[in-house]
Design a protein around this motif. Structure first.
Motif, PDB file in Angstrom:
ATOM      1  N   MET B   1       0.843  -1.200   0.000  1.00  0.00           N
ATOM      2  CA  MET B   1       0.000   0.000   0.000  1.00  0.00           C
ATOM      3  C   MET B   1       0.880   1.253   0.000  1.00  0.00           C
ATOM      4  SD  MET B   1      -3.229  -0.955   0.114  1.00  0.00           S
ATOM      5  CE  MET B   1      -4.313   0.180   1.001  1.00  0.00           C
ATOM      6  N   ASN B   2       0.612   2.132  -0.938  1.00  0.00           N
ATOM      7  CA  ASN B   2       1.399   3.361  -1.031  1.00  0.00           C
ATOM      8  C   ASN B   2       0.500   4.576  -0.882  1.00  0.00           C
ATOM      9  OD1 ASN B   2       2.971   1.451  -3.379  1.00  0.00           O
ATOM     10  ND2 ASN B   2       4.136   2.382  -1.697  1.00  0.00           N
ATOM     11  N   GLU B   3       1.150   5.675  -0.510  1.00  0.00           N
ATOM     12  CA  GLU B   3       0.437   6.949  -0.543  1.00  0.00           C
ATOM     13  C   GLU B   3       0.685   7.610  -1.883  1.00  0.00           C
ATOM     14  OE1 GLU B   3       1.324   9.428   2.741  1.00  0.00           O
ATOM     15  OE2 GLU B   3       0.964   7.854   4.229  1.00  0.00           O
ATOM     16  N   LEU B   4      -0.372   8.171  -2.417  1.00  0.00           N
ATOM     17  CA  LEU B   4      -0.277   8.822  -3.717  1.00  0.00           C
ATOM     18  C   LEU B   4      -1.018  10.148  -3.632  1.00  0.00           C
ATOM     19  CD1 LEU B   4       0.445   8.433  -6.815  1.00  0.00           C
ATOM     20  CD2 LEU B   4      -1.892   7.577  -7.067  1.00  0.00           C
ATOM     21  N   THR B   5      -0.361  11.217  -4.066  1.00  0.00           N
ATOM     22  CA  THR B   5      -1.038  12.508  -4.135  1.00  0.00           C
ATOM     23  C   THR B   5      -1.305  12.841  -5.596  1.00  0.00           C
ATOM     24  OG1 THR B   5       0.101  13.252  -2.147  1.00  0.00           O
ATOM     25  CG2 THR B   5      -0.885  14.949  -3.539  1.00  0.00           C
ATOM     26  N   ILE B   6      -2.538  13.209  -5.875  1.00  0.00           N
ATOM     27  CA  ILE B   6      -2.918  13.526  -7.252  1.00  0.00           C
ATOM     28  C   ILE B   6      -3.341  14.986  -7.326  1.00  0.00           C
ATOM     29  CG2 ILE B   6      -4.489  12.954  -9.144  1.00  0.00           C
ATOM     30  CD1 ILE B   6      -4.862  10.191  -7.825  1.00  0.00           C
ATOM     31  N   LEU B   7      -2.703  15.731  -8.217  1.00  0.00           N
ATOM     32  CA  LEU B   7      -3.061  17.137  -8.445  1.00  0.00           C
ATOM     33  C   LEU B   7      -3.643  17.267  -9.842  1.00  0.00           C
ATOM     34  CD1 LEU B   7       0.169  18.937  -7.092  1.00  0.00           C
ATOM     35  CD2 LEU B   7      -1.902  18.308  -5.836  1.00  0.00           C
ATOM     36  N   ILE B   8      -4.816  17.838  -9.912  1.00  0.00           N
ATOM     37  CA  ILE B   8      -5.463  18.009 -11.221  1.00  0.00           C
ATOM     38  C   ILE B   8      -5.962  19.440 -11.356  1.00  0.00           C
ATOM     39  CG2 ILE B   8      -7.437  17.319 -12.664  1.00  0.00           C
ATOM     40  CD1 ILE B   8      -7.355  14.578 -11.264  1.00  0.00           C
ATOM     41  N   SER B   9      -5.680  20.049 -12.498  1.00  0.00           N
ATOM     42  CA  SER B   9      -6.322  21.328 -12.824  1.00  0.00           C
ATOM     43  C   SER B   9      -6.824  21.238 -14.253  1.00  0.00           C
ATOM     44  CB  SER B   9      -5.359  22.501 -12.650  1.00  0.00           C
ATOM     45  OG  SER B   9      -4.229  22.337 -13.462  1.00  0.00           O
ATOM     46  N   LEU B  29      -8.155   2.651  -5.367  1.00  0.00           N
ATOM     47  CA  LEU B  29      -7.468   3.692  -4.598  1.00  0.00           C
ATOM     48  C   LEU B  29      -8.454   4.299  -3.611  1.00  0.00           C
ATOM     49  CD1 LEU B  29      -5.462   5.303  -7.507  1.00  0.00           C
ATOM     50  CD2 LEU B  29      -4.480   4.299  -5.441  1.00  0.00           C
ATOM     51  N   ASN B  30      -8.122   4.290  -2.340  1.00  0.00           N
ATOM     52  CA  ASN B  30      -9.021   4.830  -1.323  1.00  0.00           C
ATOM     53  C   ASN B  30      -8.650   6.292  -1.053  1.00  0.00           C
ATOM     54  OD1 ASN B  30     -11.166   4.770   0.414  1.00  0.00           O
ATOM     55  ND2 ASN B  30      -9.938   4.093   2.182  1.00  0.00           N
ATOM     56  N   ILE B  31      -9.649   7.144  -1.162  1.00  0.00           N
ATOM     57  CA  ILE B  31      -9.407   8.584  -0.974  1.00  0.00           C
ATOM     58  C   ILE B  31      -9.302   8.905   0.511  1.00  0.00           C
ATOM     59  CG2 ILE B  31     -10.391  10.882  -1.271  1.00  0.00           C
ATOM     60  CD1 ILE B  31     -11.721   9.787  -3.839  1.00  0.00           C
ATOM     61  N   VAL B  32      -8.167   9.435   0.933  1.00  0.00           N
ATOM     62  CA  VAL B  32      -7.965   9.797   2.338  1.00  0.00           C
ATOM     63  C   VAL B  32      -8.380  11.240   2.579  1.00  0.00           C
ATOM     64  CG1 VAL B  32      -6.246  10.122   4.137  1.00  0.00           C
ATOM     65  CG2 VAL B  32      -6.126   8.126   2.637  1.00  0.00           C
ATOM     66  N   ALA B  33      -8.062  12.097   1.640  1.00  0.00           N
ATOM     67  CA  ALA B  33      -8.439  13.506   1.763  1.00  0.00           C
ATOM     68  C   ALA B  33      -8.563  14.076   0.365  1.00  0.00           C
ATOM     69  CB  ALA B  33      -7.391  14.286   2.556  1.00  0.00           C
ATOM     70  N   MET B  34      -9.563  14.912   0.201  1.00  0.00           N
ATOM     71  CA  MET B  34      -9.804  15.484  -1.123  1.00  0.00           C
ATOM     72  C   MET B  34     -10.194  16.935  -0.940  1.00  0.00           C
ATOM     73  SD  MET B  34     -12.427  14.128  -4.012  1.00  0.00           S
ATOM     74  CE  MET B  34     -12.644  15.040  -5.535  1.00  0.00           C
ATOM     75  N   VAL B  52      -4.594   6.162  -0.927  1.00  0.00           N
ATOM     76  CA  VAL B  52      -3.708   5.028  -0.655  1.00  0.00           C
ATOM     77  C   VAL B  52      -4.163   3.831  -1.474  1.00  0.00           C
ATOM     78  CG1 VAL B  52      -2.984   5.709   1.663  1.00  0.00           C
ATOM     79  CG2 VAL B  52      -5.088   4.393   1.369  1.00  0.00           C
ATOM     80  N   GLY B  53      -3.203   3.041  -1.875  1.00  0.00           N
ATOM     81  CA  GLY B  53      -3.502   1.865  -2.687  1.00  0.00           C
ATOM     82  C   GLY B  53      -2.254   1.418  -3.422  1.00  0.00           C
ATOM     83  N   ASN B  54      -2.417   0.471  -4.315  1.00  0.00           N
ATOM     84  CA  ASN B  54      -1.272   0.002  -5.097  1.00  0.00           C
ATOM     85  C   ASN B  54      -1.407   0.476  -6.534  1.00  0.00           C
ATOM     86  OD1 ASN B  54       0.344  -1.580  -3.283  1.00  0.00           O
ATOM     87  ND2 ASN B  54      -1.447  -2.954  -3.135  1.00  0.00           N
ATOM     88  N   VAL B  55      -0.462   1.296  -6.963  1.00  0.00           N
ATOM     89  CA  VAL B  55      -0.487   1.755  -8.342  1.00  0.00           C
ATOM     90  C   VAL B  55       0.818   1.312  -8.994  1.00  0.00           C
ATOM     91  CG1 VAL B  55      -0.660   3.715  -9.878  1.00  0.00           C
ATOM     92  CG2 VAL B  55      -1.841   3.738  -7.677  1.00  0.00           C
ATOM     93  N   ASN B  56       0.706   0.318  -9.803  1.00  0.00           N
ATOM     94  CA  ASN B  56       1.917  -0.157 -10.459  1.00  0.00           C
ATOM     95  C   ASN B  56       2.240   0.642 -11.716  1.00  0.00           C
ATOM     96  OD1 ASN B  56       2.284  -2.230  -8.562  1.00  0.00           O
ATOM     97  ND2 ASN B  56       0.671  -3.426  -9.582  1.00  0.00           N
ATOM     98  N   GLU B  57       1.196   1.003 -12.407  1.00  0.00           N
ATOM     99  CA  GLU B  57       1.431   1.712 -13.669  1.00  0.00           C
ATOM    100  C   GLU B  57       0.894   3.132 -13.578  1.00  0.00           C
ATOM    101  OE1 GLU B  57       1.017  -1.095 -17.212  1.00  0.00           O
ATOM    102  OE2 GLU B  57      -0.320  -1.987 -15.721  1.00  0.00           O
ATOM    103  N   GLN B  58       1.676   3.997 -13.000  1.00  0.00           N
ATOM    104  CA  GLN B  58       1.233   5.375 -12.811  1.00  0.00           C
ATOM    105  C   GLN B  58       0.932   6.076 -14.128  1.00  0.00           C
ATOM    106  OE1 GLN B  58       3.179   8.091 -10.241  1.00  0.00           O
ATOM    107  NE2 GLN B  58       3.730   6.517  -8.743  1.00  0.00           N
ATOM    108  N   GLU B  59       1.779   5.841 -15.110  1.00  0.00           N
ATOM    109  CA  GLU B  59       1.615   6.547 -16.372  1.00  0.00           C
ATOM    110  C   GLU B  59       0.268   6.181 -17.010  1.00  0.00           C
ATOM    111  OE1 GLU B  59       2.375   9.522 -18.497  1.00  0.00           O
ATOM    112  OE2 GLU B  59       3.709   8.916 -16.855  1.00  0.00           O
ATOM    113  N   LYS B  60      -0.106   4.939 -16.847  1.00  0.00           N
ATOM    114  CA  LYS B  60      -1.374   4.471 -17.402  1.00  0.00           C
ATOM    115  C   LYS B  60      -2.557   5.106 -16.663  1.00  0.00           C
ATOM    116  CE  LYS B  60      -3.537   0.027 -18.457  1.00  0.00           C
ATOM    117  NZ  LYS B  60      -3.416  -1.410 -18.087  1.00  0.00           N
ATOM    118  N   LEU B  61      -2.450   5.167 -15.322  1.00  0.00           N
ATOM    119  CA  LEU B  61      -3.503   5.806 -14.540  1.00  0.00           C
ATOM    120  C   LEU B  61      -3.659   7.271 -14.940  1.00  0.00           C
ATOM    121  CD1 LEU B  61      -5.518   6.070 -12.185  1.00  0.00           C
ATOM    122  CD2 LEU B  61      -3.577   6.392 -10.646  1.00  0.00           C
TER     123      LEU B  61
END
Lengths: 279, 279, 279, 279
Positions: B1-9, B29-34, B52-61
């Motif tokens: 399980m990893n932490e992932l931060t996603i920024l979108i504009s 992917l479970n949203i911890v804070a949005m 948090v979750g497992n993202v093996n292929e970030q580029e694909k996501l």
């Protein structure tokens, strides 16, 4: 197009945000602002969603949301603009005046329906501003009779919240239970310091360099209810008790009004003995 | 399980939150804070999602998210924990020391790779704490040569941000362009008051009762870049220029470190000439 | 021409200021700043006078002042610029680092003579900045032996003040007595709230919206000594214990350094269990 | 026994404090609090002395003080308790209401004699609280006629200070001269930032993270008079112009009332374009 505020609390699990937002999208509700919080130790989820759109059947929307949420979820849909409030006072004017002024100029986010005081000191002022004042003395009667008189008045109005604006009597557990989650108090200290009476004298005796005030929901345990807002201000050796009281009053009204604004905008969840405040 | 931060504009439209959260749910992917913000006048949408979750292929996501968003969307997936930074200084120690101390005790959220100074005053101190110090004088050379020397050093390292910790030379438009969005400055006044040199003298002459400091991204226009954080502190008639400088330095380091913390936690969007700060 | 700071405390009576200033004028001492306070309930007078002039025979001046004051007056003439201090630490770096940095750049108003720690965690850092670090473990010995080891070290130096910079052992009444009025502690809460251990956990459990810190002189009664400075900062439901600790540390170092600055500039009187602070 | 406040300003020279306190002692005046400040660059001395005693012949005491001070000294003896004030308003209620409430409950330290407004919006409210409201429109007349109307009203009363409580007309140099040093304004920004109109829009456009307000004495130069008090409050990207105005109003009333309290307690000297505030 209407504004709709949705408050949801429920046990936490994966996919809650997705489930909720999918329902809203299906109802053509556009999310303007969304805040959420997970109390991880207690596995509890809280969200406040402000959205715009046309909702003709609120009860149906609520049911669909509940169907998409875990058991024991609580969903509130809020369109009502202004809350209705009663104010309880004793002799001090500063918090009452701040509320009545904002009420008069329509910037309170609530309508003051009545003021109840256990002394007559604030009657004339309240009436000058066109608000009914009910004098209910606590003298020469037992607490339950005193409180019953107040309840009779309060229940004449359709009250959302009761604001204790420096009301110096302790309310019974029964009274509190009748208006559970609806009573807000301003405590004249930075809780949990200086619990109880005469906090400014206690602060003076201890020689603190800061005093504060606390707005909280009222529960059975005096001074132990969920804290909504707190502020502090610096004092020094030149402050006697009188000067501390004067400085404290400025903080008290600031703290109380800030709490009321948050409450009237439905930004607060009570989570056990704490609050979640979505500013 | 990893932490992932996603920024979108992206340009704002109905259903963005739903689209995004549906993609995340599909990837477990479970949203911890949005947090999200809509700049309504400019119809622009911004969101920061911690999950948090497992993202093996970030580029694909990332590609799937882009496919579900309007044209011109910007998506950043961030898993890197610590940023790499270079610090530029002149002679004043207070901001540099605050950063180096936190760096030493691993509480900065970034790794200081090098310090570059146009004077030698801070060399010994920097090296005492085990950080390489590069002395690059601006004297006897033109600005482009001076800046080229600094760039050569900076580019040896894989730098995410350049922190101007009281660096008292104005950087050229070319330099700024090379590190667009990556340079943070601490300005010794409450901008936009007292733009330019000697703000504390200006404050003293004007007799203000408050001084402040401003952390901002550096752009072509001196002192006009997007503001990240600001704080103020009270002064009075007893403060001469020297005392204002002393009080100001405390505010400067507080403001700068607060800005850096927000940046290193990926909590900031630049939106035209302003910032959106998801605290 | 020298700067001279005069501190006087004595029973209050009419004409004190006149008597004092007449003596100073007779010695050609020009008053630059003068502050006084009368504790009326206790009929006690306190004054701090900064003056400039030539004083060759300080002891004689002090005697003349005493002759012109009520019995039991205390007069201090202070020309010494920098105080000498020892610092006691355990494992946390933030207060220590703030002091050592100011010490290194000569902005502390004091000279750090040594650091004593009951763990080794901060030894390397302290020595990097060129300050002697004495490791005195409290383990496997009784408190008096532990304290005697520290005293032996402290007494090697000519120490004016002992700063407890997050020193997590309780000092004995004997130790405190040996350095009466010379020990300053930073307490990690807004006293008198959350007395004792784990104040941040207590704050988290109570759900307060503000946390704070307190610098105070150490007396026999733990957490009950005269308060010098206090500050607070806002927290919210997003703060777990860890985040409260992090925010608290920023306040702790601010509060402690502010207290030290006041002490090193001789701006503080202890008046029973309170302080008078002439800012 | 009476309370007497003495304000003295004069060119600085050695022995001033001694001379002054000797005179007071000779008149059996006991000094309760004394504050002084020397503006060294301009060699000017200022003191505020609060004392108690019996002064039958104030004019004589004043003359004796003048005889013991340098030429051009200014001495004010103040026994009057409450100041008399006029308030000028336009349409905004928040500052006016704060003043009128404190006036009503006798905690202002001044008596409001009248309110003059160039619109009728605040007439009803003012009269509800029993204060005379004079509507003087600025429309269809030139500025001197408009101001003459206001002066005629003001001069009916024995006014110490004129408070501009969000009065949105610029007063002429002539008007200001007639009430030199007696007009206090609340400016809706943290001066010198955002001078002029629409400061909240300017703040929004610039993306500042702090807004503020400034209370100052009015002089010929708009927004350039001596500053009395300033405060700031944090804003963020969620604040549009409307929200900034709302937050700003809270600061405005706090700043103005704090300034008025200082003025009404005779704690302020104007020193060229600055103020000295003896808190």
């Amino acid at each position: 197009m209407n504004e709709l505020t949705i408050l949801i609390s429920c046990p936490d699990q994966v996919g809650l945000v997705t489930n909720i937002t999918r329902v809203l999208a299906a109802h053509q509700l556009n999310i303007v602002a969304m805040r959420e919080f997970v109390d991880e130790p207690n596995r509890a989820f809280f969200t406040r969603i402000a959205c715009v759109g046309n909702v003709n059947e609120q009860e149906k929307l609520k049911q669909i949301l509940l169907n998409n949420l875990p058991d024991n979820a609580i969903v509130n849909l809020i369109t009502q603009l202004d809350k209705q409030i009663a104010i309880l006072v004793t002799k001090e004017y500063h918090c009452l005046a701040e509320i009545l002024i904002k009420n008069q100029f329509k910037t309170l986010g609530a309508n003051v329906k009545c003021v109840i005081g256990n002394y007559e000191e604030l009657k004339e002022f309240t009436e000058q501003l066109g608000i009914p004042y009910f004098y209910v003395s606590h003298a020469d009667k037992d607490k339950s009779a005193f409180e019953q008189e107040m309840k009779t008045i309060i229940n004449q109005f359709d009250i959302d919240y009761i604001v204790l604006a420096k009301f110096m009597r302790i309310l019974s557990a029964d009274f509190v239970k009748d208006y559970a989650g609806k009573i807000i108090n301003i405590h004249h200290s930075f809780l949990p310091a200086f619990i109880g009476a005469n906090p400014y004298r206690q602060a003076f005796e201890r020689g603190v360099k800061i005093i504060g005030a606390t707005a909280h929901f009222v529960t059975d345990n005096l001074d132990e209810g969920p804290i909504i807002t707190q502020h502090t201000t610096h004092v020094d050796h030149n402050f006697g008790v009188k000067e501390m009281v004067r400085a404290g009053k400025e903080i008290e009204k600031k703290v109380l009004l800030e709490a009321l604004e948050l409450i009237f905008e439905d930004r607060i969840f009570v989570n056990r003995n704490k609050t979640i405040v979505f500013k």
